[in-house]
Design a protein around this motif. Structure first.
Motif, PDB file in Angstrom:
ATOM      1  N   GLY A  12      35.248  56.388  47.695  1.00  0.00           N
ATOM      2  CA  GLY A  12      33.793  56.235  47.614  1.00  0.00           C
ATOM      3  C   GLY A  12      33.132  57.194  46.637  1.00  0.00           C
ATOM      4  N   SER A  14      33.488  57.066  43.405  1.00  0.00           N
ATOM      5  CA  SER A  14      33.337  56.474  42.060  1.00  0.00           C
ATOM      6  C   SER A  14      33.336  54.949  42.131  1.00  0.00           C
ATOM      7  CB  SER A  14      34.517  56.942  41.179  1.00  0.00           C
ATOM      8  OG  SER A  14      34.442  56.401  39.884  1.00  0.00           O
ATOM      9  N   GLY A  15      32.756  54.351  41.111  1.00  0.00           N
ATOM     10  CA  GLY A  15      32.897  52.916  40.861  1.00  0.00           C
ATOM     11  C   GLY A  15      32.481  52.005  42.001  1.00  0.00           C
ATOM     12  N   SER A  37      37.792  64.378  44.471  1.00  0.00           N
ATOM     13  CA  SER A  37      36.883  65.142  43.610  1.00  0.00           C
ATOM     14  C   SER A  37      35.605  65.562  44.332  1.00  0.00           C
ATOM     15  CB  SER A  37      36.520  64.317  42.374  1.00  0.00           C
ATOM     16  OG  SER A  37      35.449  64.907  41.684  1.00  0.00           O
ATOM     17  N   THR A  60      40.091  64.166  50.485  1.00  0.00           N
ATOM     18  CA  THR A  60      41.351  63.564  50.949  1.00  0.00           C
ATOM     19  C   THR A  60      42.163  63.040  49.763  1.00  0.00           C
ATOM     20  OG1 THR A  60      40.129  62.721  52.873  1.00  0.00           O
ATOM     21  CG2 THR A  60      42.348  61.829  52.522  1.00  0.00           C
ATOM     22  N   SER A  88      39.200  51.584  48.770  1.00  0.00           N
ATOM     23  CA  SER A  88      38.959  51.256  47.363  1.00  0.00           C
ATOM     24  C   SER A  88      39.681  52.196  46.406  1.00  0.00           C
ATOM     25  CB  SER A  88      37.433  51.311  47.100  1.00  0.00           C
ATOM     26  OG  SER A  88      37.115  50.886  45.811  1.00  0.00           O
ATOM     27  N   SER A 141      41.998  44.909  46.339  1.00  0.00           N
ATOM     28  CA  SER A 141      43.104  44.509  45.479  1.00  0.00           C
ATOM     29  C   SER A 141      42.498  44.110  44.127  1.00  0.00           C
ATOM     30  CB  SER A 141      43.881  43.359  46.136  1.00  0.00           C
ATOM     31  OG  SER A 141      44.942  42.938  45.302  1.00  0.00           O
ATOM     32  N   PHE A 188      34.961  44.861  36.699  1.00  0.00           N
ATOM     33  CA  PHE A 188      33.704  45.481  37.132  1.00  0.00           C
ATOM     34  C   PHE A 188      33.465  46.751  36.315  1.00  0.00           C
ATOM     35  CE2 PHE A 188      34.604  42.745  40.671  1.00  0.00           C
ATOM     36  CZ  PHE A 188      33.347  42.251  40.982  1.00  0.00           C
ATOM     37  N   MET A 192      36.880  53.364  35.869  1.00  0.00           N
ATOM     38  CA  MET A 192      38.246  52.883  35.646  1.00  0.00           C
ATOM     39  C   MET A 192      38.295  51.854  34.518  1.00  0.00           C
ATOM     40  SD  MET A 192      40.967  50.996  38.215  1.00  0.00           S
ATOM     41  CE  MET A 192      41.334  52.376  39.291  1.00  0.00           C
ATOM     42  N   LEU A 193      37.384  50.885  34.553  1.00  0.00           N
ATOM     43  CA  LEU A 193      37.406  49.833  33.525  1.00  0.00           C
ATOM     44  C   LEU A 193      37.000  50.400  32.167  1.00  0.00           C
ATOM     45  CD1 LEU A 193      37.938  46.809  32.991  1.00  0.00           C
ATOM     46  CD2 LEU A 193      35.481  46.433  33.286  1.00  0.00           C
TER      47      LEU A 193
HETATM   48  N1  LIG Z   1      36.845  48.134  37.940  1.00  0.00           N
HETATM   49  C1  LIG Z   1      37.560  47.031  37.808  1.00  0.00           C
HETATM   50  O1  LIG Z   1      37.360  46.247  36.866  1.00  0.00           O
HETATM   51  C2  LIG Z   1      38.620  46.707  38.829  1.00  0.00           C
HETATM   52  C3  LIG Z   1      39.330  45.506  38.671  1.00  0.00           C
HETATM   53  C4  LIG Z   1      40.274  45.165  39.620  1.00  0.00           C
HETATM   54  C5  LIG Z   1      40.515  45.991  40.711  1.00  0.00           C
HETATM   55  N2  LIG Z   1      39.832  47.162  40.824  1.00  0.00           N
HETATM   56  C6  LIG Z   1      40.131  47.996  41.982  1.00  0.00           C
HETATM   57  O2  LIG Z   1      38.920  48.403  42.573  1.00  0.00           O
HETATM   58  C7  LIG Z   1      39.118  49.665  43.237  1.00  0.00           C
HETATM   59  C8  LIG Z   1      38.047  50.629  42.765  1.00  0.00           C
HETATM   60  O3  LIG Z   1      38.237  50.834  41.374  1.00  0.00           O
HETATM   61  P1  LIG Z   1      37.072  51.404  40.445  1.00  0.00           P
HETATM   62  O4  LIG Z   1      37.032  50.558  39.255  1.00  0.00           O
HETATM   63  O5  LIG Z   1      35.882  51.652  41.244  1.00  0.00           O
HETATM   64  O6  LIG Z   1      37.773  52.773  40.001  1.00  0.00           O
HETATM   65  P2  LIG Z   1      37.252  54.256  39.861  1.00  0.00           P
HETATM   66  O7  LIG Z   1      35.836  54.297  39.445  1.00  0.00           O
HETATM   67  O8  LIG Z   1      38.271  54.952  39.005  1.00  0.00           O
HETATM   68  O9  LIG Z   1      37.377  54.814  41.365  1.00  0.00           O
HETATM   69  C9  LIG Z   1      38.634  55.034  41.933  1.00  0.00           C
HETATM   70  C10 LIG Z   1      38.455  55.820  43.214  1.00  0.00           C
HETATM   71  O10 LIG Z   1      39.763  56.096  43.736  1.00  0.00           O
HETATM   72  C11 LIG Z   1      39.777  57.441  44.191  1.00  0.00           C
HETATM   73  N3  LIG Z   1      41.152  57.935  44.184  1.00  0.00           N
HETATM   74  C12 LIG Z   1      42.070  57.848  43.197  1.00  0.00           C
HETATM   75  N4  LIG Z   1      43.212  58.440  43.569  1.00  0.00           N
HETATM   76  C13 LIG Z   1      43.016  58.909  44.840  1.00  0.00           C
HETATM   77  C14 LIG Z   1      43.814  59.623  45.759  1.00  0.00           C
HETATM   78  N5  LIG Z   1      45.080  59.981  45.482  1.00  0.00           N
HETATM   79  N6  LIG Z   1      43.290  59.941  46.969  1.00  0.00           N
HETATM   80  C15 LIG Z   1      42.013  59.598  47.273  1.00  0.00           C
HETATM   81  N7  LIG Z   1      41.208  58.916  46.439  1.00  0.00           N
HETATM   82  C16 LIG Z   1      41.703  58.597  45.230  1.00  0.00           C
HETATM   83  C17 LIG Z   1      38.873  58.173  43.211  1.00  0.00           C
HETATM   84  O11 LIG Z   1      38.364  59.338  43.820  1.00  0.00           O
HETATM   85  P3  LIG Z   1      38.693  60.839  43.331  1.00  0.00           P
HETATM   86  O12 LIG Z   1      38.738  60.847  41.854  1.00  0.00           O
HETATM   87  O13 LIG Z   1      37.559  61.617  43.950  1.00  0.00           O
HETATM   88  O14 LIG Z   1      40.002  61.152  43.965  1.00  0.00           O
HETATM   89  C18 LIG Z   1      37.759  57.151  43.025  1.00  0.00           C
HETATM   90  O15 LIG Z   1      36.786  57.313  44.032  1.00  0.00           O
HETATM   91  C19 LIG Z   1      40.533  50.094  42.902  1.00  0.00           C
HETATM   92  O16 LIG Z   1      41.385  49.713  43.947  1.00  0.00           O
HETATM   93  C20 LIG Z   1      40.860  49.281  41.664  1.00  0.00           C
HETATM   94  O17 LIG Z   1      42.249  49.097  41.503  1.00  0.00           O
HETATM   95  C21 LIG Z   1      38.898  47.553  39.906  1.00  0.00           C
END
Ligand SMILES: NC(=O)c1ccc[n+]([C@@H]2O[C@H](COP(=O)([O-])OP(=O)(O)OC[C@H]3O[C@@H](n4cnc5c(N)ncnc54)[C@H](OP(=O)(O)O)[C@@H]3O)[C@@H](O)[C@H]2O)c1
Length: 258
Positions: A12, A14-15, A37, A60, A88, A141, A188, A192-193
């Motif tokens: 929660g 990010s993103g 973070s 965590t 997420s 997913s 989205f 990450m994207l």
């Molecule tokens: N954005 C897209 O286009 C897209 C497309 C398909 C699927 N998804 C999926 O959607 C979900 C959210 O992605 P997002 O785009 O929002 O990515 P994001 O902005 O990079 O956010 C990822 C989150 O995961 C947390 N995280 C990563 N490693 C972790 C760990 N070891 N322990 C605890 N938390 C951890 C990060 O928190 P910290 O940095 O604070 O640890 C962050 O809050 C993911 O499952 C991703 O695979 C995203």
């Protein structure tokens, strides 16, 4: 009305998770976010505090089972129960590397977070929900989890695995008041994207974004709040007869293949 329900959003900070936290807070849930973070968490807390919505953070790393167990215990200590959980968290390291070139330690690292981490979250969330006799989980997913993707074999394997964990748990706990669903996310606009755009073409990330848009029927990237709306609906009582479902939210991208 979901006012007063307790929701844990793992990832929660990010993103998509961050947007889900904000929407849930605005709707009156007790919101707890988890991630690694402190800095990103503080941004989420401050942003929502300005609007009058409190959000709590528990640091965590989901690759660590003891930390995940403690996370759920702390949420229950704070709020007495865990109604909803959105898992997420994920990392996108290793994208662009073909299967035979992935190092074993990198495989273990990616799977340790993207698949084992989600299983650990489900394990401790479900144990608590069994004690309560109710609960609802949504795992994030990807459309990559529905097939495969060039340069993303390990990420895709984890995302497919999340769908299998979701469907299995949905069947195992269906008569005990626990629903388990998944969101298959398309593209989205999140850190990450944006990172994928830059990693793919550092000189011109916008060219990669245009390529993405050109193959999405809606010709645009989704907003994190569009994912959040779907997540909160799946979690809520309004989806009371929905379990084991993989909801695709991708602007129509995968519709021609289904
Ligand atoms: N954005 C897209 O286009 C897209 C497309 C398909 C699927 N998804 C999926 O959607 C979900 C959210 O992605 P997002 O785009 O929002 O990515 P994001 O902005 O990079 O956010 C990822 C989150 O995961 C947390 N995280 C990563 N490693 C972790 C760990 N070891 N322990 C605890 N938390 C951890 C990060 O928190 P910290 O940095 O604070 O640890 C962050 O809050 C993911 O499952 C991703 O695979 C995203």
């Amino acid at each position: 009305m979901e006012n007063g329900k307790t929701i844990l959003i793992v990832g929660g900070t990010s993103g998509i998770g961050r947007a889900t936290a904000g929407l849930a807070a605005a709707r009156g849930y007790n919101v707890v976010i988890a991630g690694r973070s402190e800095q990103k968490a503080q941004e989420v807390i401050d942003e929502n505090a300005l609007k009058g919505y409190p959000i709590q953070f528990i640091s965590t790393d989901i690759a660590n089972g003891k930390q995940v167990q403690d996370l759920v215990s702390q949420v229950v200590h704070m709020h007495g129960r865990l109604d909803y959980a959105c898992n997420s968290a994920a990392l996108d390291e290793g994208l662009g590397i073909r299967l035979a070139d992935v190092e074993e330690e990198d495989y273990d690292h990616q799977m340790g977070v993207n698949l084992k981490g989600i299983w650990l979250c489900m394990k401790y969330q479900i144990r608590q929900m069994l004690q309560q006799g109710s609960g609802s989980i949504v795992n994030i997913s990807s459309i990559n989890g529905l097939g495969g993707a060039e340069g993303a074999s390990i990420y895709s394997a984890a995302k497919s695995g999340i769908l299998a964990l979701t469907k299995s748990a949905a069947q195992e706990y269906a008569t005990e008041g626990i629903r388990v669903n998944a969101l298959c996310a398309g593209a989205f606009r999140t850190p990450m994207l944006e990172g994928v755009f830059t990693k793919t073409n550092a000189a011109d990330p916008s060219a990669v974004e245009e390529m993405y848009k050109s193959v999405i029927p809606m010709h645009r990237i989704g907003t994190p709040s569009e994912a959040a709306e779907a997540i909160l609906w799946l979690l809520s009582e309004q989806a009371s007869y929905v379990t084991g479902h993989s909801m695709i939210v991708d602007g129509g991208f995968s519709s021609s293949m289904r």
